[in-house]
Structure formats: C-alpha cells, structure tokens
Write a protein that holds these residues in place. Structure first.
Motif, PDB file in Angstrom:
ATOM      1  N   VAL A  71       0.829  -1.209   0.000  1.00 52.21           N
ATOM      2  CA  VAL A  71       0.000   0.000   0.000  1.00 52.21           C
ATOM      3  C   VAL A  71       0.862   1.257   0.000  1.00 52.21           C
ATOM      4  O   VAL A  71       0.480   2.282  -0.593  1.00 52.21           O
ATOM      5  CB  VAL A  71      -0.995   0.009   1.187  1.00 52.21           C
ATOM      6  CG1 VAL A  71      -1.931  -1.193   1.094  1.00 52.21           C
ATOM      7  CG2 VAL A  71      -0.298   0.042   2.532  1.00 52.21           C
ATOM      8  N   TYR A  75       0.583   3.795  -3.208  1.00 49.60           N
ATOM      9  CA  TYR A  75       0.149   5.178  -2.963  1.00 49.60           C
ATOM     10  C   TYR A  75       1.204   6.163  -3.454  1.00 49.60           C
ATOM     11  O   TYR A  75       0.891   7.211  -4.014  1.00 49.60           O
ATOM     12  CB  TYR A  75      -0.114   5.358  -1.472  1.00 49.60           C
ATOM     13  CG  TYR A  75      -1.033   6.522  -1.134  1.00 49.60           C
ATOM     14  CD1 TYR A  75      -2.036   6.928  -2.005  1.00 49.60           C
ATOM     15  CD2 TYR A  75      -0.911   7.201   0.075  1.00 49.60           C
ATOM     16  CE1 TYR A  75      -2.880   7.975  -1.690  1.00 49.60           C
ATOM     17  CE2 TYR A  75      -1.747   8.247   0.401  1.00 49.60           C
ATOM     18  CZ  TYR A  75      -2.730   8.636  -0.487  1.00 49.60           C
ATOM     19  OH  TYR A  75      -3.563   9.681  -0.178  1.00 49.60           O
ATOM     20  N   TRP A  76       2.458   5.812  -3.251  1.00 48.93           N
ATOM     21  CA  TRP A  76       3.559   6.659  -3.741  1.00 48.93           C
ATOM     22  C   TRP A  76       3.470   6.822  -5.251  1.00 48.93           C
ATOM     23  O   TRP A  76       3.609   7.935  -5.780  1.00 48.93           O
ATOM     24  CB  TRP A  76       4.888   6.025  -3.341  1.00 48.93           C
ATOM     25  CG  TRP A  76       6.075   6.625  -4.024  1.00 48.93           C
ATOM     26  CD1 TRP A  76       6.714   7.788  -3.699  1.00 48.93           C
ATOM     27  CD2 TRP A  76       6.770   6.102  -5.168  1.00 48.93           C
ATOM     28  NE1 TRP A  76       7.770   8.014  -4.567  1.00 48.93           N
ATOM     29  CE2 TRP A  76       7.817   6.999  -5.476  1.00 48.93           C
ATOM     30  CE3 TRP A  76       6.615   4.961  -5.948  1.00 48.93           C
ATOM     31  CZ2 TRP A  76       8.703   6.778  -6.532  1.00 48.93           C
ATOM     32  CZ3 TRP A  76       7.485   4.747  -7.008  1.00 48.93           C
ATOM     33  CH2 TRP A  76       8.514   5.653  -7.289  1.00 48.93           C
ATOM     34  N   LYS A  78       0.854   6.639  -7.144  1.00 46.32           N
ATOM     35  CA  LYS A  78      -0.312   7.441  -7.532  1.00 46.32           C
ATOM     36  C   LYS A  78      -0.037   8.935  -7.393  1.00 46.32           C
ATOM     37  O   LYS A  78      -0.572   9.753  -8.147  1.00 46.32           O
ATOM     38  CB  LYS A  78      -1.527   7.032  -6.698  1.00 46.32           C
ATOM     39  CG  LYS A  78      -2.122   5.719  -7.183  1.00 46.32           C
ATOM     40  CD  LYS A  78      -3.221   5.222  -6.293  1.00 46.32           C
ATOM     41  CE  LYS A  78      -3.862   3.995  -6.917  1.00 46.32           C
ATOM     42  NZ  LYS A  78      -2.880   2.965  -7.310  1.00 46.32           N
ATOM     43  N   ASP A 139      -5.186  -1.310  -9.388  1.00 43.42           N
ATOM     44  CA  ASP A 139      -3.926  -0.585  -9.502  1.00 43.42           C
ATOM     45  C   ASP A 139      -3.314  -0.785 -10.887  1.00 43.42           C
ATOM     46  O   ASP A 139      -2.802   0.166 -11.501  1.00 43.42           O
ATOM     47  CB  ASP A 139      -2.958  -1.090  -8.422  1.00 43.42           C
ATOM     48  CG  ASP A 139      -1.900  -0.066  -8.066  1.00 43.42           C
ATOM     49  OD1 ASP A 139      -2.240   1.121  -7.934  1.00 43.42           O
ATOM     50  OD2 ASP A 139      -0.729  -0.460  -7.929  1.00 43.42           O
ATOM     51  N   GLY A 169      -7.984   5.637  -9.067  1.00 42.91           N
ATOM     52  CA  GLY A 169      -7.060   6.052  -8.015  1.00 42.91           C
ATOM     53  C   GLY A 169      -7.743   6.622  -6.791  1.00 42.91           C
ATOM     54  O   GLY A 169      -7.231   6.525  -5.683  1.00 42.91           O
ATOM     55  N   PHE A 172      -8.656   4.356  -3.680  1.00 40.56           N
ATOM     56  CA  PHE A 172      -7.560   3.609  -3.064  1.00 40.56           C
ATOM     57  C   PHE A 172      -7.365   3.982  -1.596  1.00 40.56           C
ATOM     58  O   PHE A 172      -7.177   3.106  -0.746  1.00 40.56           O
ATOM     59  CB  PHE A 172      -6.269   3.853  -3.851  1.00 40.56           C
ATOM     60  CG  PHE A 172      -5.124   2.978  -3.426  1.00 40.56           C
ATOM     61  CD1 PHE A 172      -5.062   1.662  -3.840  1.00 40.56           C
ATOM     62  CD2 PHE A 172      -4.111   3.460  -2.615  1.00 40.56           C
ATOM     63  CE1 PHE A 172      -4.011   0.834  -3.453  1.00 40.56           C
ATOM     64  CE2 PHE A 172      -3.057   2.665  -2.225  1.00 40.56           C
ATOM     65  CZ  PHE A 172      -3.004   1.343  -2.649  1.00 40.56           C
ATOM     66  N   PHE A 173      -7.411   5.271  -1.292  1.00 41.01           N
ATOM     67  CA  PHE A 173      -7.176   5.702   0.094  1.00 41.01           C
ATOM     68  C   PHE A 173      -8.215   5.139   1.069  1.00 41.01           C
ATOM     69  O   PHE A 173      -7.846   4.496   2.062  1.00 41.01           O
ATOM     70  CB  PHE A 173      -7.135   7.227   0.172  1.00 41.01           C
ATOM     71  CG  PHE A 173      -6.860   7.762   1.550  1.00 41.01           C
ATOM     72  CD1 PHE A 173      -5.569   7.856   2.023  1.00 41.01           C
ATOM     73  CD2 PHE A 173      -7.899   8.162   2.374  1.00 41.01           C
ATOM     74  CE1 PHE A 173      -5.298   8.341   3.298  1.00 41.01           C
ATOM     75  CE2 PHE A 173      -7.651   8.644   3.652  1.00 41.01           C
ATOM     76  CZ  PHE A 173      -6.340   8.735   4.122  1.00 41.01           C
ATOM     77  N   PHE A 196       1.264   4.437   5.884  1.00 40.27           N
ATOM     78  CA  PHE A 196       0.596   4.470   4.587  1.00 40.27           C
ATOM     79  C   PHE A 196       0.426   5.903   4.094  1.00 40.27           C
ATOM     80  O   PHE A 196       0.724   6.220   2.937  1.00 40.27           O
ATOM     81  CB  PHE A 196      -0.764   3.769   4.702  1.00 40.27           C
ATOM     82  CG  PHE A 196      -1.702   4.052   3.559  1.00 40.27           C
ATOM     83  CD1 PHE A 196      -1.374   3.697   2.269  1.00 40.27           C
ATOM     84  CD2 PHE A 196      -2.922   4.686   3.788  1.00 40.27           C
ATOM     85  CE1 PHE A 196      -2.236   3.963   1.206  1.00 40.27           C
ATOM     86  CE2 PHE A 196      -3.792   4.949   2.746  1.00 40.27           C
ATOM     87  CZ  PHE A 196      -3.442   4.592   1.449  1.00 40.27           C
ATOM     88  N   SER A 200       2.227   9.542   0.438  1.00 43.86           N
ATOM     89  CA  SER A 200       1.826  10.666  -0.408  1.00 43.86           C
ATOM     90  C   SER A 200       2.813  11.819  -0.286  1.00 43.86           C
ATOM     91  O   SER A 200       3.104  12.523  -1.266  1.00 43.86           O
ATOM     92  CB  SER A 200       0.417  11.135  -0.036  1.00 43.86           C
ATOM     93  OG  SER A 200       0.373  11.623   1.304  1.00 43.86           O
TER      94      SER A 200
END
Length: 443
Positions: A71, A75-76, A78, A139, A169, A172-173, A196, A200
C-alpha cells in the motif's frame, strides 16, 4: 487487552442446551473480558504490545511485510501521476495539444469528478470481492489508463482518460483504510495508517526530482516528447507494484486463502479481530444502508472529516510557493524550500500515529494539532510579521495532515461491529472531504 478465561463446564454444570459444546482441541476458551476493555498498549518506542505472544508478533511482522509495503508503494506511485499532468502541461503538452484556454482546469475537474463520484461505489464493491485481487487489479488498470495518456493526440482523449485515472485512483485511500482495519487491532492501526499516509508526502517530495530528471534525459528519445515520457514512467513504476500485490496480498481474515499465511496464522488473525469485535463481511442490504445513514456514526464522522479536509488548506493550496515566487526566489530555491512542509507532515504523522497507538491520545493529539494550525493561520492572516515567523507559520501548517491516520483509525474502531458500515463511512468521509476541498478554497 485483558482476557477472562472461561473453563469448560463440568458434567454437573453442563448446560441443558445441546448446541453449546466444548472445544475438542482445548478446554480453555479465551474471550474478551468486556466489550469496552482497553488493550494493553506498547510504549511509544515498542512495536508490539506486551501481551502479544511470539506467534502474534511473527504474524504482525508478516502482515507488515505483505500489506504495508504494497500500500505504501502503490500510494507513492499514484502521487507521481497526480503531479505528472501539471508538470507535463508546462513541459510541452500545452503546445503539442494546443491547450490555450481553460483546458488544464477542465482536466483537473474531470479527474476530480471520477475521483469523487466513484469512491463510495468502488469501495463497497471491494467489500464483495477478494480484496487481495481487487486492489492490485485496480492498480494495474490505473497504470494502463495512465500509460494511455502518453499516446493522446487531442485534449478530448485526455479528458476521458483522466476520468478513469481519477476513478481508479480515488477509491484507493479509503479502501486501504478499511483494509488495514480488517487486519490490525486498535492499538496498532494509527501507526500503520501513518506509514501508509506518508507515502503521499514522500511521493510529493520525490516527484519533482524524478520528473525533472526524466524530462532532461528522455526528451525526444525514440521520437517521444519529454512530457509523454512522464506517463510512461508512472506506468513503469506501477506494474511491478501491482504484480507484487497480486502475489503477496492476503484477503481479509474472514475469507483468507493466502499462499503465504498458514492456516494457523489465519485463525490467529481471526481470533485477534474477534477480540476487537471487528465483524466479518456480510451482505449489503437496503436496510443496512438505512441503518448506517440514520446512525450517529455516519454523520459525526462525516462532519469530522469535513473539518479535517479543510484544515490543511494552507499547505495544500500552494500558498508558500506562490509567495516565494512573488518574492523573487529562484526556481531551485522554491523547489527546495517547499519540501519542508511535506517533511513536517511526515514527522507529524509518525509522531501522532505512534503516540495514538501507545497512549490512545487521539483527542489530545487532534486538539494540539488544531491549536498549532490556528496559530499558523492567525500569523498568515495578519501577514505583516517578521520573516522568520512567516516561514514558521507556513511550515507549521504542514502538521495539519498529521492526524489523518488517527481520524481513519478512529472510524475503524467506532464502526468495528459492521464491516459494511465501516466501508460506507470511511469512503464517505474521504468523498465529502475531497468534494468540499475541490471548491471551498475558491471562496
């Protein structure tokens, strides 16, 4: 967590109801001592609770390696895309696609429409399917739509692609927050949520360097403009991460068929969630929707998310770089100085996550963070203050996002008795926050 030990009934004490039977594997049945019992929490410098058995600790480390790594990396990646369009716009896309009007604003609007409208539906769909396949597949599809942007020849194609990128996207969070709440205890959630979340910030800090380096070295290579390479790079980062997720992610404990976790570890995970009163997934019905929407959990947590989502306005609305540019700072200085705010967010997130898990200090941490940001906003509203104080206020505003993990961990805890309510509430919290965050700053 304190436990009461219930011994097996003796023949004299045996219950009349034949449906109650003693576990054949053991004469001891471990149950939570009380519904509201507080867990035995670790110190701030400890990773495990003192009551965690060696077997539990091995399970937790396994979960961290399987879930948190995926995760975080996903997330990175995205965040790279979220900044790629703005970078592409000033790196040749504007001229190549003849974007001389409000097209960039329209692109951002279309992205946010997909981002906001599909969060709740896709999060609820996720609860019906094996999440270990659903998340990595979404993803991977996100990466495909991101890649397709490098081939566009007009802005209308880009509009369509940006909608799907936003939709795949955006959920996802909240989906990950729900997923973490399905595996970790309340004394473990805030730290994992913080780890997590800071992906970002790491993505925001690294994206500029990655994109600048890519444009400088790849522009024109193989006949492809530099701005198109930015989307290819996003895709290249996403594919291995998605494949990693497909290989290692476990589903939720109640429906887990992991190739990596053993049957004993899955049972242990189920027992841990039972102690937390974290209920397994059930059918989604109209009655459940009505019950959730009429309950206090939904409205209180939604209201909380609304205020939180606006609290980071100073750092999220580019106030610092705009001021630095107006003051005549060089591009290099602006890029360097603006990395301080996400660094503050990273530190604040980790501190809040660790202290929340160790001392259950959610209220105090939220209150202190709010006071710090009220002070920062007052300083910036006054404006005519010493230069050092002004910089401090801008940097201090980066702490606002530090409580993100606490808020969503709290929602997981409050809605622990209903998996579907958790999904609906958490996705609605993020949706409402982003919806108001898209237009309220314009006022």
């Amino acid at each position: 967590m304190s436990f009461s030990v219930q011994k097996a009934p003796s023949p004299v004490e045996a219950p009349l109801d034949a449906s109650v039977a003693v576990d054949k594997k053991s004469t001891l049945e471990i149950q939570p001592a009380a519904t509201n019992a507080s867990p035995v929490r670790q110190k701030w410098y400890q990773w495990f609770s003192p009551t965690d058995t060696p077997e539990e600790r091995r399970l937790i480390m396994k979960l961290d390696g399987l879930i948190l790594v995926f995760v975080f990396l996903a997330y990175w990646a995205k965040v790279l895309d979220s900044s790629a369009t703005s970078t592409a716009y000033v790196s040749g896309m504007k001229e190549d696609l003849r974007l001389y009007g409000n097209q960039l604003n329209y692109l951002n609007t279309v992205y946010m429409v997909g981002f906001i409208t599909m969060q709740i539906p896709l999060t609820l769909v996720m609860t019906r399917l094996p999440i270990n396949y659903f998340l990595p597949t979404a993803d991977l599809l996100w990466g495909v739509f991101t890649l397709a942007q490098y081939k566009v020849s007009n802005v209308y194609q880009l509009y369509a692609l940006r909608f799907f990128v936003g939709a795949l996207g955006g959920f996802f969070f909240p989906a990950v927050q729900w997923y973490l709440g399905s595996w970790y205890k309340r004394s473990e959630l805030s730290r994992r949520g913080a780890i997590f979340f800071i992906a970002s910030q790491v993505g925001g800090m690294s994206s500029g360097y990655i994109q600048a380096g890519a444009y400088a070295t790849l522009n024109g290579k193989h006949g492809i403009e530099g701005w198109r390479w930015l989307y290819i790079i996003c895709f290249a980062c996403t594919v291995p991460i998605a494949l990693f997720g497909l290989l290692v992610l476990p589903s939720t404990p109640d429906r887990c068929n992991s190739k990596i976790l053993t049957a004993r570890e899955i049972q242990l995970a189920q027992d841990r969630m039972a102690v937390e009163h974290r209920e397994p997934r059930k059918a989604i019905t109209l009655l459940k929707f009505k019950k959730t929407l009429s309950g206090w959990h939904f409205w209180i947590l939604i209201g909380f998310a609304f205020f939180f989502s606006q609290a980071d306005g100073v750092s999220s609305n580019s106030g610092l770089p705009l001021w630095l540019k107006a003051e005549g700072y060089s591009v290099e200085s602006i890029n360097t100085i603006t990395t301080v705010s996400p660094a503050v967010t990273i530190v604040a997130s980790l501190i809040c996550g660790i202290l929340s898990d160790a001392y259950d200090a959610k209220v105090w941490l939220i209150a202190i963070t709010a006071l710090l940001n009220i002070f920062a906003c007052i300083v910036l509203a006054v404006w005519k203050v010493p230069l050092g104080l002004k910089f401090s206020a801008f940097f201090l505003s980066g702490s606002a996002d530090g409580i993100a993990a606490i808020i969503y961990a709290w929602a997981n805890e409050i809605c622990s008795h209903d998996a579907e309510e958790r999904a609906l509430v958490i996705s609605s919290m993020n949706t409402i926050g982003n919806t108001f965050g898209a237009w309220l700053p314009l006022l």
